[in-house]
Design an enzyme around this catalytic site. Structure first.
Site, short mmCIF file in Angstrom:
data_model
loop_
_atom_site.label_atom_id
_atom_site.label_comp_id
_atom_site.label_asym_id
_atom_site.label_seq_id
_atom_site.Cartn_x
_atom_site.Cartn_y
_atom_site.Cartn_z
CB SER A 1 7.76 -0.18 0.50
OG SER A 1 6.81 0.06 -0.51
CG HIS B 1 7.74 2.39 4.28
ND1 HIS B 1 6.92 3.46 4.00
CD2 HIS B 1 7.49 1.44 3.34
CE1 HIS B 1 6.19 3.18 2.93
NE2 HIS B 1 6.51 1.95 2.52
#
Length: 397
Positions: free
Chosen positions: A209, A261
């Site tokens: 991610s 993230h």
């Protein structure tokens, strides 16, 4: 390698068109028909040249080559292959016994009560190279900052990341080439791992991610540094910001590593200024002119490139020094944990790993979760560590 001769379309919106001449006076002087015809032909050629698109003007410039996308599909194949190997090593029927989709045999998933993402156990992820801060700092296993980006917690996790990577990454690779996009992906994932390790100190972290968010960050910064070549810039920026905001918003749910993230996006955003810079519109428009032409990159591009490179180097140096000196980011930022999880009446943000006491009397195994005090007794003879850990995780949920 991977280069094509054809031109590629921009990732976002349309590129700016060169200016065209204003309408000229069409009156013809009968006394000078020859010179008028030549002048008309010259104006026609000039209008055709000036009306050519930015892509046509950029033909032959290395920054505007079109590439065949092969690296991103290879990354996807590698991630899927690593997941298959991870499930092979996990071997739920032998090590745990309580499995989901048992018809898959050795590749069956851990119980959904233990892993709702349909994947392996946390012990297997740790063994395969998941991000374990204690092993990184005290065990000199810094390679986990890279290896964790190739592991996934389950089929659901893998599908979401790989579909996003294909959709975004292939378009970017066609536009900028495999070297720049490959570096953007790998370095962004590394940056996400560093921030995750500084704030999530106890859990095993895995997933691509951070690297995928780095591509989103690079797309956004590419618009800013190549500002002069795009139209519809405001709409494009708003669209990208909304996409990033929604995904970061979902990151405050429990079980999601939003620090990876954020770290990946920030790293990719800065790296985009460095790797994805292109000549500005004025240089392309006048590069074949006989007179002097402007510099290839304007002053704003030069400033953004320099500042971003310095910030990027500063972030990596500071982050790595802090990590290997065992600095806990939560002690220096009391509210930062809310960036990764916001507690509500429906869920808890307790990220402490499951910890239990066990006792074995004959074939009876007794387990007590130290977090919530729940206990359970099981008829098991010589249970494996993976099986005990699986039962402990279920009790502590």
């Amino acid at each position: 390698m991977g280069e094509k001769e054809s031109e590629t379309a921009p990732i976002w919106g349309r590129r700016r068109q060169s200016e065209t001449n204003n309408n000229n006076n069409n009156n013809i002087n009968p006394m000078n028909l020859e010179s008028t015809a030549l002048s008309s032909q010259h104006r026609s050629q000039n209008r055709s040249s000036r009306g050519s698109s930015y892509e046509e003007r950029g033909r032959g410039v290395k920054e505007f080559r079109s590439w065949f996308s092969w690296l991103i599909p290879c990354f996807v194949i590698a991630n899927v292959a690593v997941f298959v190997i991870t499930m092979y090593v996990n071997n739920c029927p032998k090590k745990s016994g309580d499995c989901f989709a048992g018809f898959l045999g050795r590749f069956s998933f851990q119980s959904t009560r233990e892993n709702p993402l349909l994947g392996p156990s946390s012990l297997t992820l740790r063994t395969m190279g998941g991000l374990d801060v204690k092993k990184v700092v005290k065990g000199d296993e810094g390679w986990r900052l890279l290896s964790c980006n190739w592991l996934h917690g389950g089929v659901v996790h893998l599908l979401v990341n790989m579909l996003t990577l294909l959709f975004i990454g292939m378009r970017m690779e066609r536009e900028f080439g495999f070297i720049r996009i490959g570096l953007l992906y790998l370095i962004s994932g590394f940056g996400g791992s560093i921030l995750s390790a500084l704030f999530l100190r106890s859990n095993i972290a895995v997933g691509a991610s951070g690297a995928v968010f780095g591509l989103l960050g690079g797309m956004l910064s590419e618009i800013f540094i190549n500002w002069t070549i795009y139209t519809n810039k405001v709409v494009t920026i708003i669209t990208l910001v909304l996409i990033v905001a929604v995904n970061l918003g979902l990151g405050v749910l429990p079980g999601v590593d939003n620090f990876a993230h954020i770290g990946g996006f920030a790293t990719g955003f800065l790296l985009g200024f460095v790797l994805l810079i292109r000549p500005h519109f004025g240089w392309i428009n006048q590069r074949n002119a006989p007179a002097s032409k402007p510099h290839k990159y304007n002053i704003c591009q030069a400033i953004l490139w320099t500042v971003s490179l310095l910030l990027l180097l500063g972030w990596f140096i500071t982050g790595l020094i802090s990590l290997f000196n065992n600095v806990d980011g939560n002690k220096h930022c009391s509210w930062c944990h809310y960036l990764s999880c916001v507690p509500t009446s429906r869920w808890s943000c307790n990220r402490e790993p499951a910890s239990c006491t066990t006792s074995q009397l004959g074939n009876q195994l007794s387990i007590t979760c130290l977090r919530n005090g729940k206990s359970g007794s099981y008829i098991l003879a010589n249970p494996s560590d993976s099986r005990i850990n699986s039962l402990c995780v279920q009790l502590c949920r």
